[in-house]
Motif scaffolding. Structure first.
Motif, PDB file in Angstrom:
ATOM      1  N   GLU A 220       0.833  -1.232   0.000  1.00 17.54           N
ATOM      2  CA  GLU A 220       0.000   0.000   0.000  1.00 17.54           C
ATOM      3  C   GLU A 220       0.855   1.265   0.000  1.00 17.54           C
ATOM      4  OE1 GLU A 220      -0.249  -2.449   2.252  1.00 17.54           O
ATOM      5  OE2 GLU A 220      -0.460  -1.671   4.313  1.00 17.54           O
ATOM      6  N   ARG A 339       1.534  -0.569  -9.180  1.00 12.36           N
ATOM      7  CA  ARG A 339       0.631  -0.971  -8.083  1.00 12.36           C
ATOM      8  C   ARG A 339      -0.300  -2.098  -8.564  1.00 12.36           C
ATOM      9  NH1 ARG A 339      -1.602   3.594  -7.399  1.00 12.36           N
ATOM     10  NH2 ARG A 339      -0.298   4.422  -5.712  1.00 12.36           N
ATOM     11  N   THR A 340      -0.886  -1.908  -9.747  1.00 19.33           N
ATOM     12  CA  THR A 340      -1.843  -2.895 -10.275  1.00 19.33           C
ATOM     13  C   THR A 340      -1.186  -4.251 -10.509  1.00 19.33           C
ATOM     14  OG1 THR A 340      -3.008  -1.123 -11.387  1.00 19.33           O
ATOM     15  CG2 THR A 340      -3.438  -3.338 -12.204  1.00 19.33           C
ATOM     16  N   GLU A 343      -0.326  -6.197  -7.459  1.00 24.02           N
ATOM     17  CA  GLU A 343      -1.528  -6.839  -6.890  1.00 24.02           C
ATOM     18  C   GLU A 343      -1.824  -8.173  -7.584  1.00 24.02           C
ATOM     19  OE1 GLU A 343      -4.664  -3.922  -7.231  1.00 24.02           O
ATOM     20  OE2 GLU A 343      -3.714  -2.700  -5.652  1.00 24.02           O
ATOM     21  N   ASN A 344      -1.637  -8.206  -8.928  1.00 20.12           N
ATOM     22  CA  ASN A 344      -1.998  -9.461  -9.622  1.00 20.12           C
ATOM     23  C   ASN A 344      -0.775 -10.271 -10.068  1.00 20.12           C
ATOM     24  OD1 ASN A 344      -1.098  -8.286 -11.982  1.00 20.12           O
ATOM     25  ND2 ASN A 344      -3.128  -7.711 -12.718  1.00 20.12           N
TER      26      ASN A 344
END
Ligand code: FAD
Length: 463
Positions: A220, A339-340, A343-344
């Motif tokens: 985060e 960031r995206t 996350e994946n």
């Protein structure tokens, strides 16, 4: 290449010639990236320069396709080609001689970074190369070479003093500032396009213990961390290197159990200036500025140990797919993309790195070598990595989608050693920008028939 042809070549070489019928064939054709499974006609494990020359002549005279293997680390497996004769340097040309008086190293074309680091460290010396000991000196140097010492001492090619090269007709030349300077210019970044380098001569620097640091932050905080890193590192002294990474924390020491297998962003630091506990504490005080780190560790360490740090984590035999680009800044849009895709992230070993190519790497001018991005600050790579062949599509898909989203925030071209295996000629052009035509001229002089084409290929200007 039938059995008789293997026999004919065998008679000419001191080293082994391994064909599909031989027991060592599968081992000899296995390279670092397990996604690559190719069956060459024969592998010539050259014992010396004379073997290299004989193998090149044999391929030319018999019209065989030719590939060259250094450390076998290229992402796309450029060194291993179906039905080709592979000129394998990784056995007989795997050697290093250090001269502590002149602070230089003579390095065989099939040596690995760990061989060079080990020999040079014996005299408290080193030259900048990559971040893993098993990478080949050959492919890494010819592409440019960046790693833990780049901000202090430049790219690997900035420390190259000369090279001995077997050309496409089997003759040998030396390339240096004094001899064949056009070839020397092209070798420093132009990849394996111009011939087979049988030895490299490097300048060495006094590097003994260095300060290793690893700082990790929760995902985060990636925005605050990247903004801080973007400003902090370029302003820091040249003795501090730090590559940014998104990753999944490895389940073992030095990481505490509570962060094992967690997604994080972080920086792997290497300082040639701060090499004791007290100065390391001072150097790394700013890591708390963007956000409280989830983990921070810093310790003095012998340079070869830093270079071997990732060897066990990412051994030979994993599935790999990677793509890269150069960056002169880290935009807000790029931060959103990072960031995206953190996350994946599709597997525990997949990762994205931003390697600094500023500071000492900016000392040479844009025209001095074939490296066309002296104005870049980072060389980025997205690596989809997994031990499981069933993940091959997923890791490739993630790397390609990530690259598609990030590319608009880049400078347009990638470090040649971070190009994917299937990106095509336009991407090679974007790697070399305004240097491409000059490289094509040099290619016409030294390899007019494009014998050396299993690389990120530069086509001869006149062919
Ligand atoms: P090979 O697959 O043997 O060869 C790659 C290409 O170079 C082929 O086209 C081959 O024909 C040619 N070649 C090799 N040796 C010679 C020679 N002696 N003469 C002529 N042509 C030759 N790069 C960095 O700059 N910094 C890093 O920190 C870094 N880390 C890496 C970590 C990993 C785990 C991996 C897999 C790669 C890394 N790389 C890094 C990229 C690396 O530089 C390239 O993959 C490079 O091509 C590896 O060279 P090699 O000799 O091992 O590969």
């Amino acid at each position: 290449m039938g059995g008789t042809a293997v026999e004919t070549l065998r008679e000419q070489l001191r080293g082994d010639v391994i064909g599909p019928e031989d027991p060592g064939y599968d081992e000899a054709r296995t390279i670092y990236n397990a996604m690559i499974d190719r069956r060459p006609a024969a592998i010539a494990r050259c014992a010396d320069v004379t073997d290299v020359r004989a193998a090149v002549r044999y391929a030319r005279d018999s019209g065989m396709d030719l590939a060259v293997r250094g450390g076998g680390h290229s992402g796309g497996g450029l060194c291993m080609v179906d039905d080709a004769l592979v000129v394998d340097l990784s056995d007989g040309l795997r050697w290093v001689r250090v001269d502590p008086e002149s602070r230089t190293a003579l390095v065989g074309g099939g040596a690995q970074l760990g061989d060079l680091d080990h020999e040079a460290h014996g005299y408290g010396l080193a030259t900048p190369a990559g971040v893993m000991s098993t990478t080949g000196v050959g492919g890494l140097t010819l592409g440019g070479g960046h790693g833990h010492l780049t901000r202090a001492y430049g790219l690997t090619i900035d420390n190259l003093l000369g090279a001995d090269v077997v050309l496409a007709d089997g003759t040998t030349v030396t390339a240096s500032a004094e001899e064949n300077p056009d070839l020397f210019w092209a070798l420093r970044g132009g990849g394996g396009n111009f011939g087979i380098v049988t030895s490299f001569r490097f300048a060495l620097h006094p590097v003994d213990n260095v300060g290793l640091g690893v700082t990790l932050w929760e995902p985060e905080h990636i925005g605050e961390v990247l903004r801080w890193y973007r400003d902090f590192l370029p302003a820091a002294g040249e003795d501090l290197n730090g590559f940014f990474a998104t990753l999944v924390v490895a389940p073992g020491p030095p990481f505490p159990e509570e962060i094992h297998r967690k997604k994080m962003c972080g920086v792997v630091w290497c300082s040639t200036g701060a090499t004791d506990e007290e100065s390391l504490t001072k150097t790394f005080a700013p890591v708390a500025e963007p956000a409280r780190p989830a983990f921070h560790f810093a310790t003095p360490m012998p340079y070869p140990a830093v270079q071997a740090m990732f060897d066990e984590l990412i051994p030979k035999g994993l599935q790999w797919y990677w793509r890269g680009d150069f960056f002169d800044t880290i935009t807000e849009g790029a931060i959103d993309v990072h960031r995206t895709f953190l996350e994946n992230i599709p597997s525990d070993l997949s990762t994205m790195h931003l390697y600094p190519v500023d500071a000492a790497a900016h000392r040479l001018g844009p025209m001095d070598t074939a490296w066309a991005y002296r104005d870049a600050v980072w060389s980025g790579v997205i690596g989809g990595i997994s031990p499981d062949p069933a993940d091959a599509d997923a890791i490739r898909g993630w790397a390609v989608d990530y690259w598609d989203a990030l590319h608009p925030h880049s400078m347009g071209g990638a470090y040649v050693n971070f190009l994917g295996q299937d990106e095509g000629g336009e991407r090679v052009r974007s790697t070399y920008r305004g240097h491409y035509d000059r490289l094509a001229e040099v290619k016409s002089t030294y390899d007019p028939d494009n014998v050396f084409h299993h690389n990120q290929n530069i086509r001869p200007a006149k062919s």
